[in-house]
Design an enzyme around this catalytic site. Structure first.
Site, PDB file in Angstrom:
ATOM      1  N   ASN A 119      23.698 103.608  -7.880  1.00  0.00           N
ATOM      2  CA  ASN A 119      24.582 104.541  -8.588  1.00  0.00           C
ATOM      3  C   ASN A 119      24.881 103.972  -9.975  1.00  0.00           C
ATOM      4  OD1 ASN A 119      26.731 106.062  -9.538  1.00  0.00           O
ATOM      5  ND2 ASN A 119      27.887 106.007  -7.615  1.00  0.00           N
ATOM      6  N   HIS A 137      23.865 113.930  -8.838  1.00  0.00           N
ATOM      7  CA  HIS A 137      24.358 112.565  -9.064  1.00  0.00           C
ATOM      8  C   HIS A 137      23.830 111.676  -7.942  1.00  0.00           C
ATOM      9  CE1 HIS A 137      26.791 109.154  -9.812  1.00  0.00           C
ATOM     10  NE2 HIS A 137      27.633 109.362  -8.810  1.00  0.00           N
ATOM     11  N   CYS A 177      31.536 109.450 -13.020  1.00  0.00           N
ATOM     12  CA  CYS A 177      30.155 109.845 -12.688  1.00  0.00           C
ATOM     13  C   CYS A 177      29.823 111.275 -13.107  1.00  0.00           C
ATOM     14  CB  CYS A 177      29.903 109.676 -11.199  1.00  0.00           C
ATOM     15  SG  CYS A 177      30.192 107.997 -10.636  1.00  0.00           S
TER      16      CYS A 177
HETATM   17  O1  UT7 Z   1      29.762 107.848  -7.706  1.00  0.00           O
HETATM   18  C1  UT7 Z   1      31.042 108.283  -7.358  1.00  0.00           C
HETATM   19  C2  UT7 Z   1      31.066 108.795  -6.051  1.00  0.00           C
HETATM   20  N1  UT7 Z   1      30.866 107.744  -5.054  1.00  0.00           N
HETATM   21  C3  UT7 Z   1      30.407 108.120  -3.891  1.00  0.00           C
HETATM   22  O2  UT7 Z   1      30.095 109.260  -3.732  1.00  0.00           O
HETATM   23  C4  UT7 Z   1      30.370 107.124  -2.741  1.00  0.00           C
HETATM   24  C5  UT7 Z   1      30.806 107.818  -1.482  1.00  0.00           C
HETATM   25  N2  UT7 Z   1      30.882 106.998  -0.307  1.00  0.00           N
HETATM   26  C6  UT7 Z   1      29.792 106.452   0.283  1.00  0.00           C
HETATM   27  O3  UT7 Z   1      28.684 106.589  -0.204  1.00  0.00           O
HETATM   28  C7  UT7 Z   1      29.975 105.766   1.621  1.00  0.00           C
HETATM   29  O4  UT7 Z   1      31.273 106.001   2.102  1.00  0.00           O
HETATM   30  C8  UT7 Z   1      29.735 104.233   1.557  1.00  0.00           C
HETATM   31  C9  UT7 Z   1      28.255 103.944   1.368  1.00  0.00           C
HETATM   32  C10 UT7 Z   1      30.540 103.616   0.424  1.00  0.00           C
HETATM   33  C11 UT7 Z   1      30.153 103.567   2.871  1.00  0.00           C
HETATM   34  O5  UT7 Z   1      29.454 104.152   3.956  1.00  0.00           O
HETATM   35  P1  UT7 Z   1      30.254 104.630   5.256  1.00  0.00           P
HETATM   36  O6  UT7 Z   1      29.251 105.115   6.204  1.00  0.00           O
HETATM   37  O7  UT7 Z   1      31.325 105.587   4.810  1.00  0.00           O
HETATM   38  O8  UT7 Z   1      30.832 103.272   5.786  1.00  0.00           O
HETATM   39  P2  UT7 Z   1      32.376 102.842   5.981  1.00  0.00           P
HETATM   40  O9  UT7 Z   1      33.038 102.608   4.675  1.00  0.00           O
HETATM   41  O10 UT7 Z   1      33.032 103.783   6.926  1.00  0.00           O
HETATM   42  O11 UT7 Z   1      32.205 101.444   6.719  1.00  0.00           O
HETATM   43  C12 UT7 Z   1      31.570 101.346   7.990  1.00  0.00           C
HETATM   44  C13 UT7 Z   1      31.464  99.888   8.369  1.00  0.00           C
HETATM   45  C14 UT7 Z   1      32.790  99.122   8.188  1.00  0.00           C
HETATM   46  O12 UT7 Z   1      32.877  98.188   9.247  1.00  0.00           O
HETATM   47  P3  UT7 Z   1      33.799  98.490  10.523  1.00  0.00           P
HETATM   48  O13 UT7 Z   1      35.191  98.695  10.003  1.00  0.00           O
HETATM   49  O14 UT7 Z   1      33.229  99.735  11.141  1.00  0.00           O
HETATM   50  O15 UT7 Z   1      33.631  97.267  11.349  1.00  0.00           O
HETATM   51  C15 UT7 Z   1      32.591  98.379   6.892  1.00  0.00           C
HETATM   52  O16 UT7 Z   1      33.352  97.205   6.820  1.00  0.00           O
HETATM   53  O17 UT7 Z   1      30.513  99.237   7.524  1.00  0.00           O
HETATM   54  C16 UT7 Z   1      31.120  98.067   6.945  1.00  0.00           C
HETATM   55  N3  UT7 Z   1      30.516  97.852   5.629  1.00  0.00           N
HETATM   56  C17 UT7 Z   1      29.403  97.127   5.464  1.00  0.00           C
HETATM   57  N4  UT7 Z   1      28.603  96.475   6.306  1.00  0.00           N
HETATM   58  C18 UT7 Z   1      27.541  95.827   5.806  1.00  0.00           C
HETATM   59  C19 UT7 Z   1      30.934  98.325   4.436  1.00  0.00           C
HETATM   60  N5  UT7 Z   1      30.104  97.912   3.469  1.00  0.00           N
HETATM   61  C20 UT7 Z   1      29.139  97.168   4.075  1.00  0.00           C
HETATM   62  C21 UT7 Z   1      28.018  96.480   3.602  1.00  0.00           C
HETATM   63  N6  UT7 Z   1      27.231  95.837   4.498  1.00  0.00           N
HETATM   64  N7  UT7 Z   1      27.662  96.467   2.289  1.00  0.00           N
END
Ligand code: UT7
Length: 338
Positions: A295, A265, A121
């Site tokens: 993204n 980004h 990215c």
């Molecule tokens: O471009 C390169 C750089 N990339 C980035 O900068 C991405 C950086 N990371 C992020 O943007 C975020 O970490 C994400 C958007 C990927 C995820 O958001 P988060 O607030 O960090 O969520 P998480 O991964 O901690 O997951 C929270 C919960 C989990 O469930 P439990 O374990 O709390 O029950 C996941 O399983 O959300 C769940 N989850 C979803 N639920 C519904 C993960 N993806 C989804 C989804 N829909 N699509």
């Protein structure tokens, strides 16, 4: 095309921008039909509402060539004037030849030297800095710098952690070497870059390269798709993009108070607002279009730059800060006097 008598030093100016986004729109509701997610979750956690998906017969070079044509039109530059094409992509048409060579053929830039670079990215800002060095050294005069991705080819559509985040698209700039002292808009004042290879495992496509070729035995585990530890990536993204922004401003002899617009980004609206917060900037000084496109990796910054320019959100003389973060990890920031 080499300049006959290269001047000792030049400065680089962005003289045209262009972007191309595929027509097909995939909404959050569409995604919720085949993976357990919801518009509410995706919008509140990321800010993304929809993304573009390229047609089956569109390769990355098709998206890139259209963005390049639009940037050349904006710059008033003919294809034969381009003497360097650098494309940042993690979704090349093929492992080789380079996607830049395919674009050269498609746009008829017969005098260009062409190659791709891989910095995920952060790729567009890495490519901008590479091209800028050629121009500032006086060995090339007019470059196309492109960020282009068909990330839909790297997505595991059953993995809700990643499939909701990414999309396809391309953005391009034409940059030209200008003699120091000559007034020129779009001047690139500084660029800083960094990498941390100890964190290669956090965000990667593990399969399909020499370390893990795709075989009939491993294909079921989908190693040829994006694997990401989201929280870890989020944390590093905020820290590194803030640091890089401050370093690029210092390298340009400017401070946060001088910023008119940040073009970050486009990975997550919460990352962008955390950066604005740490830099002490109001959100109005931060450009966002990830709600429409998600993204698009190396394409996000040139697409956003093109849209900010065409929408009149950046004007001649403005200080524009570009900042990126991606797999590797890699990060980079540039300051441009628009
Ligand atoms: O471009 C390169 C750089 N990339 C980035 O900068 C991405 C950086 N990371 C992020 O943007 C975020 O970490 C994400 C958007 C990927 C995820 O958001 P988060 O607030 O960090 O969520 P998480 O991964 O901690 O997951 C929270 C919960 C989990 O469930 P439990 O374990 O709390 O029950 C996941 O399983 O959300 C769940 N989850 C979803 N639920 C519904 C993960 N993806 C989804 C989804 N829909 N699509």
């Amino acid at each position: 095309m080499l300049t006959p008598n290269p001047p000792p030093t030049c400065v680089s100016s962005i003289i045209g921008t262009g972007s191309y986004m595929p027509e097909k729109i995939l909404t959050n509701d569409d995604l919720s039909k085949f993976v357990e997610t919801s518009d509410e979750w995706i919008t509140s956690r990321t800010g993304i509402r929809e993304r573009r998906i390229a047609a089956d017969d569109q390769a990355t070079s098709d998206l890139a060539a259209e963005a390049a044509r639009r940037a050349m039109t904006a710059a008033g530059v003919q294809p034969e004037e381009i003497d360097l094409i650098v494309i940042a992509t993690v979704t090349p048409d093929m492992l080789f030849p380079s996607t830049a060579c395919f674009v050269q053929k498609k746009i008829g830039a017969n005098n260009a030297v062409c190659f791709d670079i891989s910095a995920a990215c952060s790729g567009f800002l890495y490519a901008l800095q590479i091209a800028r060095h050629f121009l500032n050294a006086g060995t090339r005069t007019t470059a196309l710098v492109i960020g282009a991705e068909k990330l839909s080819t790297l997505i595991n559509w059953r993995d809700r952690n990643t499939c909701v985040l990414f999309g396809d698209g391309a953005g391009a700039v034409v940059i030209r070497a200008v003699e120091p002292g000559v007034a020129a808009p779009g001047r690139v004042l500084s660029t800083v870059m960094g990498s941390d290879g100890t964190l290669t495992d956090v965000l990667k496509v593990p399969g399909g390269g020499s370390a893990c070729p795709i075989t009939s035995d491993n294909i079921a585990s989908r190693p040829n798709t994006i694997h990401m530890e989201g929280r870890e990536t989020f944390k590093h993204a905020v820290t590194r993009m803030c640091q890089a922004s401050e370093q690029a401003l210092a390298a340009a002899g400017l401070t946060k108070a001088d910023i008119d617009m940040v073009i970050p980004h486009q990975a997550n609206a919460r990352i962008i607002s955390a950066i604005a917060d740490r830099l002490g900037l109001p959100m109005e000084k931060t450009f966002m279009n990830l709600d429409k496109y998600g993204n698009t990796s190396a394409a996000t910054i040139p697409v956003a730059l093109d849209e900010a320019h065409r929408q009149g959100k950046i004007k001649r003389g403005d200080v524009v800060l570009l900042v990126a973060f991606g797999g590797g990890f890699t990060w980079a920031s540039s300051v441009v006097r628009w």
